[in-house]
Design an enzyme around this catalytic site. Structure first.
Site, PDB file in Angstrom:
ATOM      1  N   LYS A  22      54.701  34.441  40.518  1.00 50.90           N
ATOM      2  CA  LYS A  22      53.605  33.458  40.400  1.00 50.90           C
ATOM      3  C   LYS A  22      52.831  33.682  39.099  1.00 50.90           C
ATOM      4  CE  LYS A  22      49.497  34.215  42.469  1.00 50.90           C
ATOM      5  NZ  LYS A  22      48.307  34.065  41.623  1.00 50.90           N
ATOM      6  N   ASN A  23      52.501  34.929  38.798  1.00 47.89           N
ATOM      7  CA  ASN A  23      51.630  35.192  37.645  1.00 47.89           C
ATOM      8  C   ASN A  23      52.354  35.163  36.314  1.00 47.89           C
ATOM      9  OD1 ASN A  23      49.571  35.276  39.428  1.00 47.89           O
ATOM     10  ND2 ASN A  23      49.361  37.507  39.443  1.00 47.89           N
ATOM     11  N   ARG A  93      41.941  29.151  39.691  1.00 44.30           N
ATOM     12  CA  ARG A  93      41.279  29.669  38.505  1.00 44.30           C
ATOM     13  C   ARG A  93      42.231  29.772  37.333  1.00 44.30           C
ATOM     14  NH1 ARG A  93      37.596  32.066  38.065  1.00 44.30           N
ATOM     15  NH2 ARG A  93      38.543  33.543  36.655  1.00 44.30           N
ATOM     16  N   CYS A 117      35.280  33.751  42.693  1.00 44.87           N
ATOM     17  CA  CYS A 117      36.155  33.576  43.861  1.00 44.87           C
ATOM     18  C   CYS A 117      35.851  34.743  44.800  1.00 44.87           C
ATOM     19  CB  CYS A 117      37.617  33.557  43.445  1.00 44.87           C
ATOM     20  SG  CYS A 117      38.244  35.170  42.994  1.00 44.87           S
ATOM     21  N   ARG A 122      34.711  36.922  38.217  1.00 50.17           N
ATOM     22  CA  ARG A 122      35.837  36.429  37.418  1.00 50.17           C
ATOM     23  C   ARG A 122      35.381  35.689  36.149  1.00 50.17           C
ATOM     24  NH1 ARG A 122      40.303  36.106  40.851  1.00 50.17           N
ATOM     25  NH2 ARG A 122      41.588  36.215  38.995  1.00 50.17           N
ATOM     26  N   ASP A 306      46.708  44.110  42.724  1.00 54.59           N
ATOM     27  CA  ASP A 306      47.275  43.122  43.655  1.00 54.59           C
ATOM     28  C   ASP A 306      48.060  43.784  44.789  1.00 54.59           C
ATOM     29  OD1 ASP A 306      47.998  40.562  41.141  1.00 54.59           O
ATOM     30  OD2 ASP A 306      46.149  41.244  42.085  1.00 54.59           O
ATOM     31  N   ARG A 398      49.460  30.234  48.537  1.00 55.25           N
ATOM     32  CA  ARG A 398      49.279  30.163  47.092  1.00 55.25           C
ATOM     33  C   ARG A 398      50.197  31.132  46.377  1.00 55.25           C
ATOM     34  NH1 ARG A 398      43.547  30.877  44.941  1.00 55.25           N
ATOM     35  NH2 ARG A 398      44.861  30.720  43.129  1.00 55.25           N
TER      36      ARG A 398
HETATM   37  C1  EPZ Z   1      45.254  38.183  36.652  1.00 57.65           C
HETATM   38  O1  EPZ Z   1      43.996  37.655  36.896  1.00 57.65           O
HETATM   39  C2  EPZ Z   1      46.089  37.812  37.866  1.00 57.65           C
HETATM   40  N1  EPZ Z   1      46.167  36.357  37.980  1.00 57.65           N
HETATM   41  C3  EPZ Z   1      45.443  38.414  39.120  1.00 57.65           C
HETATM   42  O2  EPZ Z   1      46.290  38.113  40.223  1.00 57.65           O
HETATM   43  C4  EPZ Z   1      45.388  39.931  38.954  1.00 57.65           C
HETATM   44  O3  EPZ Z   1      44.737  40.495  40.072  1.00 57.65           O
HETATM   45  C5  EPZ Z   1      44.600  40.270  37.676  1.00 57.65           C
HETATM   46  O4  EPZ Z   1      45.208  39.618  36.536  1.00 57.65           O
HETATM   47  C6  EPZ Z   1      44.576  41.769  37.387  1.00 57.65           C
HETATM   48  O5  EPZ Z   1      45.887  42.242  37.301  1.00 57.65           O
HETATM   49  C7  EPZ Z   1      47.023  35.684  37.176  1.00 57.65           C
HETATM   50  O6  EPZ Z   1      47.712  36.262  36.354  1.00 57.65           O
HETATM   51  C8  EPZ Z   1      47.066  34.193  37.353  1.00 57.65           C
HETATM   52  P1  EPZ Z   1      41.801  39.831  34.534  1.00 57.65           P
HETATM   53  P2  EPZ Z   1      42.914  37.594  35.688  1.00 57.65           P
HETATM   54  O7  EPZ Z   1      41.257  38.878  33.536  1.00 57.65           O
HETATM   55  O8  EPZ Z   1      43.599  37.458  34.408  1.00 57.65           O
HETATM   56  C9  EPZ Z   1      37.296  41.030  33.779  1.00 57.65           C
HETATM   57  C10 EPZ Z   1      46.780  37.423  42.383  1.00 57.65           C
HETATM   58  O9  EPZ Z   1      46.477  37.894  43.472  1.00 57.65           O
HETATM   59  N2  EPZ Z   1      37.224  39.915  32.824  1.00 57.65           N
HETATM   60  O10 EPZ Z   1      42.899  40.745  34.136  1.00 57.65           O
HETATM   61  O11 EPZ Z   1      41.879  36.587  36.059  1.00 57.65           O
HETATM   62  C11 EPZ Z   1      37.466  40.557  35.215  1.00 57.65           C
HETATM   63  O12 EPZ Z   1      36.214  40.254  35.783  1.00 57.65           O
HETATM   64  C12 EPZ Z   1      45.753  37.326  41.283  1.00 57.65           C
HETATM   65  O13 EPZ Z   1      47.929  37.019  42.058  1.00 57.65           O
HETATM   66  C13 EPZ Z   1      36.068  39.743  32.083  1.00 57.65           C
HETATM   67  O14 EPZ Z   1      35.100  40.478  32.237  1.00 57.65           O
HETATM   68  O15 EPZ Z   1      42.266  39.032  35.782  1.00 57.65           O
HETATM   69  C14 EPZ Z   1      38.116  41.747  35.882  1.00 57.65           C
HETATM   70  O16 EPZ Z   1      37.108  42.665  36.255  1.00 57.65           O
HETATM   71  C15 EPZ Z   1      44.394  37.777  41.775  1.00 57.65           C
HETATM   72  N3  EPZ Z   1      35.994  38.722  31.190  1.00 57.65           N
HETATM   73  C16 EPZ Z   1      38.961  42.356  34.767  1.00 57.65           C
HETATM   74  O17 EPZ Z   1      38.491  41.789  33.546  1.00 57.65           O
HETATM   75  C17 EPZ Z   1      37.055  37.872  30.967  1.00 57.65           C
HETATM   76  O18 EPZ Z   1      36.950  36.968  30.107  1.00 57.65           O
HETATM   77  C18 EPZ Z   1      40.453  42.044  34.879  1.00 57.65           C
HETATM   78  O19 EPZ Z   1      40.572  40.665  35.122  1.00 57.65           O
HETATM   79  C19 EPZ Z   1      38.238  38.079  31.729  1.00 57.65           C
HETATM   80  C20 EPZ Z   1      38.301  39.110  32.638  1.00 57.65           C
END
Ligand code: EPZ
Length: 422
Positions: A22-23, A93, A117, A122, A306, A398
């Site tokens: 998915k990701n 998202r 969420c 996020r 995850d 999802r």
């Molecule tokens: C991706 O989400 C995945 N989703 C998530 O999978 C996964 O849990 C996550 O990466 C971490 O591995 C997809 O790839 C579609 P992040 P993402 O940006 O990119 C902070 C699932 O279950 N952050 O890596 O949204 C954020 O708050 C989903 O399949 C900022 O502060 O996660 C978090 O604490 C859930 N500012 C950390 O970084 C930003 O601009 C990591 O989030 C972006 C992120």
């Protein structure tokens, strides 16, 4: 509202095939918008988030067709609008991923600011900072991100935090920028590498994907391509945990073992016997005592956030006391109170949970709250005595393709029921 009904107590046995990730498929689908000609994406999982992404791209004017074998063709040549509306973004998202491609290829984008969420606030501040570093003019107005650029210009960008989709958005935008972009402190997840490989097959010039420094030489245009999405490492880990919890023996086929080192190490620590081949992983827990394991989530190649909920469900019935620490998201323990309804002994203190293994869980009606939490509740239902009824299963749909068929194929007593039948 459909629910999933599980009767626990059956050790899982047999083979389960793993779907496309998915990701990886979500950024790859929107990455096809960077091309001047059609792309064909295969090994696409049949998931709600894929449907949502296709609807979003269709609304923007891209021509999409899908075969009965989930081969998706995207023709971006009829793109006419560059908006991702709130009603779609609030359901997924990951819609934020259209931002980079739209600004880079079409010079403009209006994307609804994704809200928070269940698992956390996020923010997307690093996505916006990265695009501004590439020369885009970015404003947030009336709940929308408005971004414009004549042509993006390469830059050196140091990410404050490791962010998967943040890295992906900037990577996609940089492919068509003028000059060189260097992304430091980049996410190293296999899904980032799969996106980079897809973009390279379109003609992008990218080096270092999979390391913390990605270098992109911008090109003037990209062409459509054919690409097969990599297997889903989180789906794989989920079925392996299900097997360990139920004391069975399962082989996951069409998998990518090399993407699961941290998870396989922890599963070995639980006492499971694990064998791997080129594209399969087999876990045998028959007649073995399940030991609890401590988990601390981290960006790849660390233990994946995850998989945290799934391992917590396993620790709930394992021998011993364990500590699970969630370092990525601020609220990713929503599954705890539902597991407690089944009899789990879990105490939460900040971003740490202490789990005391109990001899058994007892079935009860429970509620899914987010994608991976809902998977952990299904796993708990597979071992709980009696019947467990999980509500709000749209969360599961999802991210897990035909989960009850795949688990039934392994012998689980699981089915989807309407809200009427209980
Ligand atoms: C991706 O989400 C995945 N989703 C998530 O999978 C996964 O849990 C996550 O990466 C971490 O591995 C997809 O790839 C579609 P992040 P993402 O940006 O990119 C902070 C699932 O279950 N952050 O890596 O949204 C954020 O708050 C989903 O399949 C900022 O502060 O996660 C978090 O604490 C859930 N500012 C950390 O970084 C930003 O601009 C990591 O989030 C972006 C992120």
């Amino acid at each position: 509202m459909t629910r999933i009904q599980v009767h626990g107590g059956v050790p899982l046995q047999g083979e389960v095939w793993i779907s496309g990730a998915k990701n990886a498929v979500l950024p790859i689908l929107v990455g096809s918008l960077l091309g001047d000609s059609p792309s064909r994406i295969s090994n696409v999982p049949h998931l709600q988030d894929v449907t949502t992404t296709m609807e979003l791209m269709g609304r923007m004017g891209a021509e999409l067709s899908i075969s009965d074998r989930m081969l998706i063709e995207i023709d971006p040549r009829s793109m006419a609008s560059f908006e991702a509306p709130y009603e779609l973004v609030k359901t997924m998202r990951a819609s934020i991923l259209v931002l980079g491609p739209l600004v880079a290829r079409y010079g403009r984008a209006r994307v609804s600011l994704p809200g928070g969420c269940a698992i956390g606030s996020r923010p997307v501040d690093l996505h916006l900072k990265g695009l501004e570093a590439l020369g885009a003019r970015v404003e947030v107005r009336n709940g929308n991100i408005e971004a414009r650029a004549d042509r993006l210009t390469g830059a050196r960008i140091i990410m404050d935090t490791v962010t998967v989709t943040g890295t992906e958005n900037i990577l996609m935008a940089a492919t068509l920028a003028r000059g060189t972009t260097v992304i430091e402190n980049a996410a190293q997840e296999p899904e980032v590498v799969d996106l980079a490989d897809f973009l390279i097959s379109m003609g992008a010039q990218i080096e270092g994907a999979g390391t913390n420094t990605i270098t992109v030489e911008g090109v003037d245009n990209l062409a459509g391509t054919d690409y097969a999405v990599l297997p889903d490492r989180i789906e794989t880990g989920t079925y392996l945990v299900a097997c360990a919890m139920t004391g069975g023996r399962v082989r996951c086929t069409r998998a990518r073992p090399s993407h699961l080192d941290a998870v396989l190490n922890k599963l070995t620590d639980t006492g499971a016997e694990i064998e791997v081949g080129d594209d399969w992983i087999e876990l045998d827990m028959r007649g073995r005592k399940l030991r609890s394991v401590d988990i601390t989530t981290a960006p790849y190649p660390g233990f994946p956030t995850d998989m945290q909920a799934q391992f917590m469900a396993m620790n709930a019935i394992a021998d011993g006391t364990s500590v699970v620490t969630e370092t990525i998201f601020e609220n990713r323990f929503m599954h705890v109170q539902e597991l407690q309804r089944l009899g789990a002994d879990i105490r939460v203190k900040g971003n740490t949970a202490i789990i005391r293994g109990v001899p058994r869980l007892n079935g009860a009606p429970i509620m899914a709250t987010d994608l991976r939490a809902s998977a952990s509740l299904v796993l708990a239902g597979l071992v709980a005595e009696g019947m467990t009824l999980i509500d709000r299963v749209y969360h599961i749909d999802r991210g897990y393709e035909i989960i009850e068929e795949k688990l039934s194929g392994l012998g689980a007593r699981i089915k989807r029921v309407g809200s009427a039948e209980t």
